[in-house]
Write a protein that holds these residues in place. Structure first.
Motif, PDB file in Angstrom:
ATOM      1  N   ALA A  15     -47.053 -48.706  29.715  1.00 56.40           N
ATOM      2  CA  ALA A  15     -46.726 -49.171  28.369  1.00 56.40           C
ATOM      3  C   ALA A  15     -45.746 -50.341  28.453  1.00 56.40           C
ATOM      4  O   ALA A  15     -44.901 -50.392  29.351  1.00 56.40           O
ATOM      5  CB  ALA A  15     -46.107 -48.034  27.566  1.00 56.40           C
ATOM      6  N   LYS A  16     -45.909 -51.282  27.537  1.00 55.08           N
ATOM      7  CA  LYS A  16     -44.993 -52.424  27.517  1.00 55.08           C
ATOM      8  C   LYS A  16     -43.610 -51.955  27.097  1.00 55.08           C
ATOM      9  O   LYS A  16     -43.464 -51.062  26.270  1.00 55.08           O
ATOM     10  CB  LYS A  16     -45.479 -53.481  26.532  1.00 55.08           C
ATOM     11  N   VAL A  22     -40.553 -57.128  21.727  1.00 56.77           N
ATOM     12  CA  VAL A  22     -39.704 -57.950  20.863  1.00 56.77           C
ATOM     13  C   VAL A  22     -39.896 -59.430  21.203  1.00 56.77           C
ATOM     14  O   VAL A  22     -40.014 -60.270  20.297  1.00 56.77           O
ATOM     15  CB  VAL A  22     -38.214 -57.536  20.995  1.00 56.77           C
ATOM     16  N   ILE A  23     -39.951 -59.744  22.481  1.00 56.12           N
ATOM     17  CA  ILE A  23     -40.162 -61.135  22.901  1.00 56.12           C
ATOM     18  C   ILE A  23     -41.507 -61.636  22.394  1.00 56.12           C
ATOM     19  O   ILE A  23     -41.617 -62.759  21.880  1.00 56.12           O
ATOM     20  CB  ILE A  23     -40.055 -61.250  24.432  1.00 56.12           C
ATOM     21  N   GLN A  24     -42.541 -60.812  22.492  1.00 53.40           N
ATOM     22  CA  GLN A  24     -43.858 -61.205  22.015  1.00 53.40           C
ATOM     23  C   GLN A  24     -43.854 -61.401  20.497  1.00 53.40           C
ATOM     24  O   GLN A  24     -44.425 -62.368  19.991  1.00 53.40           O
ATOM     25  CB  GLN A  24     -44.906 -60.167  22.397  1.00 53.40           C
ATOM     26  N   ALA A  25     -43.198 -60.521  19.757  1.00 53.07           N
ATOM     27  CA  ALA A  25     -43.138 -60.636  18.302  1.00 53.07           C
ATOM     28  C   ALA A  25     -42.407 -61.915  17.889  1.00 53.07           C
ATOM     29  O   ALA A  25     -42.820 -62.599  16.940  1.00 53.07           O
ATOM     30  CB  ALA A  25     -42.452 -59.410  17.704  1.00 53.07           C
ATOM     31  N   ARG A  26     -41.345 -62.257  18.591  1.00 54.32           N
ATOM     32  CA  ARG A  26     -40.621 -63.503  18.285  1.00 54.32           C
ATOM     33  C   ARG A  26     -41.484 -64.726  18.565  1.00 54.32           C
ATOM     34  O   ARG A  26     -41.477 -65.689  17.810  1.00 54.32           O
ATOM     35  CB  ARG A  26     -39.322 -63.573  19.078  1.00 54.32           C
ATOM     36  N   PRO A  60     -47.001 -60.460   9.150  1.00 55.88           N
ATOM     37  CA  PRO A  60     -45.855 -60.006   9.950  1.00 55.88           C
ATOM     38  C   PRO A  60     -46.096 -60.237  11.438  1.00 55.88           C
ATOM     39  O   PRO A  60     -47.245 -60.276  11.898  1.00 55.88           O
ATOM     40  CB  PRO A  60     -45.746 -58.521   9.633  1.00 55.88           C
ATOM     41  N   ALA A  61     -45.041 -60.376  12.176  1.00 60.57           N
ATOM     42  CA  ALA A  61     -45.129 -60.703  13.605  1.00 60.57           C
ATOM     43  C   ALA A  61     -45.828 -59.608  14.407  1.00 60.57           C
ATOM     44  O   ALA A  61     -46.413 -59.887  15.440  1.00 60.57           O
ATOM     45  CB  ALA A  61     -43.739 -60.951  14.170  1.00 60.57           C
TER      46      ALA A  61
END
Length: 70
Positions: A15-16, A22-26, A60-61
């Motif tokens: 699992a990530k 969080v980095i991917q969502a940003r 949304p991100a």
């Protein structure tokens, strides 16, 4: 006649981590903001309308295609 069937080895991926999510969502949020900031001539060059760009930029991100999560 010999027939071969190739199958992908089924390995469970770890699992990530929360940090990587969080980095991917940003990154997604930055990309969507950049898309919203493009002018209409550039949007037409890439084949999307202003309405499509605005729709995408308001998502949304965490709302990304499932294959991005791999």
């Amino acid at each position: 006649m010999l027939t071969l069937t190739l199958q992908r080895a089924s390995r469970a991926r770890p699992a990530k981590s929360l940090l990587s999510r969080v980095i991917q969502a940003r990154a997604v949020a930055r990309q969507r903001k950049a898309l919203a900031d493009l002018d209409d001539s550039i949007l037409s060059d890439i084949g999307i309308t202003r309405a499509q760009a605005e729709y995408e930029s308001e998502r949304p991100a965490w709302d990304v295609p499932q294959h991005w999560m791999k």
